[in-house]
Enzyme design. Sequence first.
Site, PDB file in Angstrom:
ATOM      1  N   SER A  69      -0.364   6.080  -8.162  1.00 25.04           N
ATOM      2  CA  SER A  69      -1.082   5.156  -7.287  1.00 25.04           C
ATOM      3  C   SER A  69      -1.075   5.683  -5.859  1.00 25.04           C
ATOM      4  O   SER A  69      -0.179   6.450  -5.467  1.00 25.04           O
ATOM      5  CB  SER A  69      -0.428   3.773  -7.319  1.00 25.04           C
ATOM      6  OG  SER A  69      -0.956   2.924  -6.320  1.00 25.04           O
ATOM      7  N   TYR A  75       7.032  -1.361  -6.165  1.00 22.79           N
ATOM      8  CA  TYR A  75       5.918  -0.600  -6.739  1.00 22.79           C
ATOM      9  C   TYR A  75       5.705   0.704  -5.975  1.00 22.79           C
ATOM     10  O   TYR A  75       5.492   1.763  -6.576  1.00 22.79           O
ATOM     11  CB  TYR A  75       4.656  -1.456  -6.716  1.00 22.79           C
ATOM     12  CG  TYR A  75       3.482  -0.863  -7.452  1.00 22.79           C
ATOM     13  CD1 TYR A  75       3.519  -0.690  -8.835  1.00 22.79           C
ATOM     14  CD2 TYR A  75       2.324  -0.497  -6.771  1.00 22.79           C
ATOM     15  CE1 TYR A  75       2.433  -0.158  -9.516  1.00 22.79           C
ATOM     16  CE2 TYR A  75       1.235   0.038  -7.443  1.00 22.79           C
ATOM     17  CZ  TYR A  75       1.292   0.205  -8.820  1.00 22.79           C
ATOM     18  OH  TYR A  75       0.220   0.748  -9.488  1.00 22.79           O
TER      19      TYR A  75
END
Length: 268
Positions: free
Chosen positions: A148, A161
Amino acid sequence: MSIKFDYTDKVVLVTGSSSGIGEAIAKRMAELGAMIVITGRSKENVHRVANECQQLSPKKLQPLQVIADITNDDDARRLIQSTIDMFGRLDLLINNAGYAQVTSIFDPKSLDTFDKVIRLDVRATINLTLMAVPYLEKTCGNIINISSICGTKPIIGFYGYCMAKASMDMFTRVIAMELGPKGIRVNSINPGGVRTNFLNAIGLNTEQVSQQEEYLRRSSPIGMIGEPNDVADLVAYVGSNHAKFMTGSCLLIDGGALFSSLALATSS
């Protein structure tokens, strides 16, 4: 000269392939002739995606369906063994399954959420990769980790995250050095905002999702929000022989968001 990707006779395992980006990747690989392993926790979704992949396959190849929670070591082991039992080989492992949730330093319970994020996004990826390497060595296969933009760009309220994806990027780089001599390439693809169920999964309602998607679109210099197929197209290239000189790379596909004021609605 046009580039044509051909995955005929290649066995491709895509984790988290019952929805979102993983589903799009599985379908693209099926279209390109690969033998696909569809896996996820929802039997209904796994079955649906497998049927759709079979219809897209030029030879109508039936994917292997494995219902599994890859954070469970026994399930992960069964996933790899089922793949080898069915196809006798593995050419491409795509570590796509992931979990995201709000983790704010101001939330005293965020450590529990952090543990869940790390267990799936990092530990399960490492564990499955360890199991897959002996088979990938035999085929001179490769590994693609779906990371990501959050591995590079800090997002307020998502330390878990962001840390998990940064870990995945470094894992990619380190094992690319270790596995290169064995003929295995390892790369990471780092999407920015992509239209999936990600925002719903972190707790946004329908109105908030629409607002956030519009913000993501406006934050892109090219005025776009990504679609799962955008990531699938890049995967098709990176996993092919056209990218044979590429390993240890972390490839952004983010519409320029790295250089924007990207944020999430929950952080405001």
